[in-house]
Design a protein around this motif. Structure first.
Motif, short mmCIF file in Angstrom:
data_model
loop_
_atom_site.label_atom_id
_atom_site.label_comp_id
_atom_site.label_asym_id
_atom_site.label_seq_id
_atom_site.Cartn_x
_atom_site.Cartn_y
_atom_site.Cartn_z
N GLY A 1 22.04 105.10 88.54
CA GLY A 1 23.04 104.26 89.09
C GLY A 1 22.49 102.97 89.87
O GLY A 1 21.80 102.32 89.40
N THR A 2 22.98 102.75 90.96
CA THR A 2 22.58 101.85 91.95
C THR A 2 22.14 102.62 92.92
O THR A 2 22.08 101.83 94.31
N ARG A 3 21.67 103.70 92.96
CA ARG A 3 21.04 104.52 94.15
C ARG A 3 19.62 104.92 93.74
O ARG A 3 19.43 105.20 92.67
N LEU A 4 18.79 104.77 94.81
CA LEU A 4 17.43 105.18 94.79
C LEU A 4 17.23 106.44 95.84
O LEU A 4 17.61 106.40 96.94
N THR A 5 17.00 107.53 95.05
CA THR A 5 16.96 108.69 95.78
C THR A 5 15.36 109.19 95.70
O THR A 5 14.70 109.18 94.76
N VAL A 6 14.62 109.27 96.91
CA VAL A 6 13.31 109.80 97.07
C VAL A 6 13.38 111.26 97.59
O VAL A 6 13.73 111.54 98.85
N HIS A 7 12.88 112.24 96.72
CA HIS A 7 12.51 113.57 96.95
C HIS A 7 11.19 113.75 97.57
O HIS A 7 10.23 113.13 97.13
N ILE A 8 11.17 114.56 98.72
CA ILE A 8 9.92 114.58 99.45
C ILE A 8 9.76 116.22 99.67
O ILE A 8 10.63 117.02 99.92
N ARG A 9 8.50 116.68 99.63
CA ARG A 9 8.15 117.82 99.81
C ARG A 9 6.97 118.02 100.92
O ARG A 9 6.05 117.26 100.51
N GLU A 10 6.99 118.36 102.05
CA GLU A 10 6.12 118.25 103.01
C GLU A 10 5.06 119.55 103.10
O GLU A 10 5.55 120.57 102.55
N ASN A 11 3.83 119.31 103.60
CA ASN A 11 3.01 120.55 103.75
C ASN A 11 3.42 121.43 104.72
O ASN A 11 4.18 121.10 105.80
N ASP A 12 3.46 122.77 104.34
CA ASP A 12 3.86 123.70 105.15
C ASP A 12 2.98 123.93 106.32
O ASP A 12 3.60 123.99 107.67
N GLY A 13 1.69 123.80 106.29
CA GLY A 13 0.63 123.71 107.62
C GLY A 13 0.51 122.45 107.95
O GLY A 13 0.70 121.43 107.38
N ILE A 14 0.14 122.55 109.22
CA ILE A 14 -0.08 121.10 110.03
C ILE A 14 -1.43 120.71 109.65
O ILE A 14 -2.50 121.53 109.90
N ILE B 1 31.29 94.70 88.80
CA ILE B 1 30.64 96.21 88.57
C ILE B 1 29.49 95.88 87.72
O ILE B 1 28.43 96.54 87.95
N PHE B 2 29.78 95.29 86.51
CA PHE B 2 28.43 95.09 85.54
C PHE B 2 27.15 94.44 86.17
O PHE B 2 26.14 94.98 86.05
N LEU C 1 31.60 101.32 99.90
CA LEU C 1 32.24 101.74 98.81
C LEU C 1 31.39 102.13 97.79
O LEU C 1 30.24 101.69 97.39
N ARG C 2 31.98 103.19 96.78
CA ARG C 2 31.24 103.72 95.78
C ARG C 2 32.11 104.13 94.80
O ARG C 2 33.25 104.60 95.11
N LEU C 3 31.73 103.97 93.34
CA LEU C 3 32.81 104.60 92.40
C LEU C 3 32.37 105.71 92.09
O LEU C 3 33.11 106.68 91.55
N SER C 4 31.27 106.35 92.17
CA SER C 4 30.89 107.90 92.01
C SER C 4 29.50 108.21 93.17
O SER C 4 29.28 107.27 93.84
N GLU C 5 29.00 109.23 92.69
CA GLU C 5 28.00 109.85 93.86
C GLU C 5 26.92 108.90 93.82
O GLU C 5 26.34 108.85 94.93
N ASN C 6 26.52 108.20 92.71
CA ASN C 6 25.45 107.45 92.55
C ASN C 6 25.74 106.06 92.09
O ASN C 6 24.54 105.25 92.08
N PHE C 7 26.78 105.46 92.08
CA PHE C 7 26.96 104.04 91.87
C PHE C 7 27.85 103.45 93.11
O PHE C 7 29.07 103.44 93.23
N TYR C 8 26.73 102.88 93.85
CA TYR C 8 27.16 102.34 95.11
C TYR C 8 27.19 101.00 94.82
O TYR C 8 26.98 100.37 93.88
N LEU C 9 28.46 100.20 95.70
CA LEU C 9 28.50 98.80 95.55
C LEU C 9 28.30 98.04 97.05
O LEU C 9 28.17 98.76 97.97
N PRO C 10 28.00 96.68 96.89
CA PRO C 10 27.55 96.19 97.72
C PRO C 10 28.68 95.40 98.51
O PRO C 10 28.74 94.40 99.01
N VAL C 11 29.53 96.35 98.87
CA VAL C 11 31.09 96.02 99.64
C VAL C 11 31.15 97.17 100.73
O VAL C 11 30.96 98.38 100.56
#
Length: 316
Positions: free
Chosen positions: A72-85, A6-7, A216-226
């Motif tokens: 934790g072990t999670r990378l989260t990318v928050h995105i905001r897109e243009n309203d107009g094209i 885990i460490f 598998l994960r221990l919490s919402e943001n702590f994922y394991l390579p399993v």
């Protein structure tokens, strides 16, 4: 050993997720950041969130705001897109004519720039000039003074014919389920995969394998390579079935409807369709003919006149 695992795992990224993206799928964004490179299994110290944010903004102009965070072990990318094209920047318009890209009969014309060379009801062939980019300028005595070259712009709708063909084998493989199943477990750890499945006592049996995988994960943001999963093997008996004329006709209608839907999505109006089915030695041939109304214009460079070349030579 468990707590040591885990460490050690806490120093790496084992999950990447996106939030707020609508125009771009997760697969598209994952493919892009993989080339940065940012991927699962990297040390968190090797990932620069600020650099990743700048790269995403530069690569996708439709995205106006990006925020990447490592928790934790999670990378989260928050995105905001243009309203107009966003409108694409137009390239400098070079002088050109508009030629026909298909044979047909002109139905409707909308000319914005240039001089129309055809009218509604005319029959045109591939390569015919529909709109000329040469604008003659006359003086008061109706003497030609000069000719301006412009970028011809128009929509010329014509009734044309499109053909398409498909081939269907005369037989298809049918997998008849026997109802017998085998179950097992799946385990993946750090790139190594392990399968635990009940053995097949009858070696001549044929099976389809299905798997449900969970990380598998221990919490919402702590994922394991399993990764663990449940394996399900279902026995089936394959055999060849000869297609009937009705089944081939249904397949032909399905192919034709998909083809017509693709044309409709491109703004092409369909007036009528006809399907012919022929049988050869080992397969069926499907020929589809459609009568459509579409814009048949394509840009064509304006050829340089001999007089202009001679005038240029005299100037030099």
């Amino acid at each position: 050993a468990f707590f040591l695992l885990i460490f050690v795992s806490s120093f790496y990224v084992w999950d990447i997720s996106f939030d707020g993206n609508c125009r771009f799928t997760d697969e598209t964004l994952l493919h892009f950041i993989d080339a940065v490179p940012v991927r699962c299994g990297m040390r968190k110290s090797e990932i620069s969130c600020a650099d990743l944010e700048n790269r995403i903004r530069n690569a996708f102009p439709e995205i106006s705001w990006v925020s990447a965070e490592l928790i934790g072990t999670r990378l989260t990318v928050h995105i905001r897109e243009n309203d107009g094209i966003l409108k694409a920047e137009k390239e400098p318009e070079t002088p050109c004519n508009l030629a026909a890209k298909a044979d047909g009969t002109v139905i409707k014309m909308i000319v914005r720039n240039g001089i129309a060379c055809v009218k509604a009801g005319d029959t045109v062939e591939v390569g015919d000039i529909l709109v000329s980019g040469k604008l003659p300028i006359y003086d008061d005595s109706e003497t030609l003074v000069k000719t301006n070259k412009v970028h011809a712009d128009a929509e010329i709708y014509a009734e044309t014919t499109k053909t398409a063909g498909w081939t269907i084998p005369e037989t298809e493989e049918i997998r008849a389920a026997t109802g017998k199943k085998r179950r097992g477990l799946f385990l993946k750890f750090a790139g190594a995969e392990f399968y635990f499945l009940m053995p097949d006592l009858k070696k001549e049996s044929t099976w389809e394998l299905f798997m449900e995988e969970t990380q598998l994960r221990l919490s919402e943001n702590f994922y394991l390579p399993v990764y663990v999963g449940i394996l399900t093997a279902r026995e089936y008996v394959p055999y060849e079935k000869v297609l009937t004329k009705t089944e081939v006709s249904d397949a032909a209608d399905r192919y034709l409807n998909e083809y017509m839907q693709n044309l409709t999505e491109k703004g092409i109006q369909i007036l009528g369709s006809d399907v012919k089915i022929e049988r050869s030695e080992s397969h069926w041939k499907i020929h589809g003919t459609l009568t459509v109304v579409e814009d048949i214009t394509k840009s064509s460079p304006i050829p340089e006149d001999q007089e202009e070349i001679q005038t240029l030579d005299e100037h030099h």
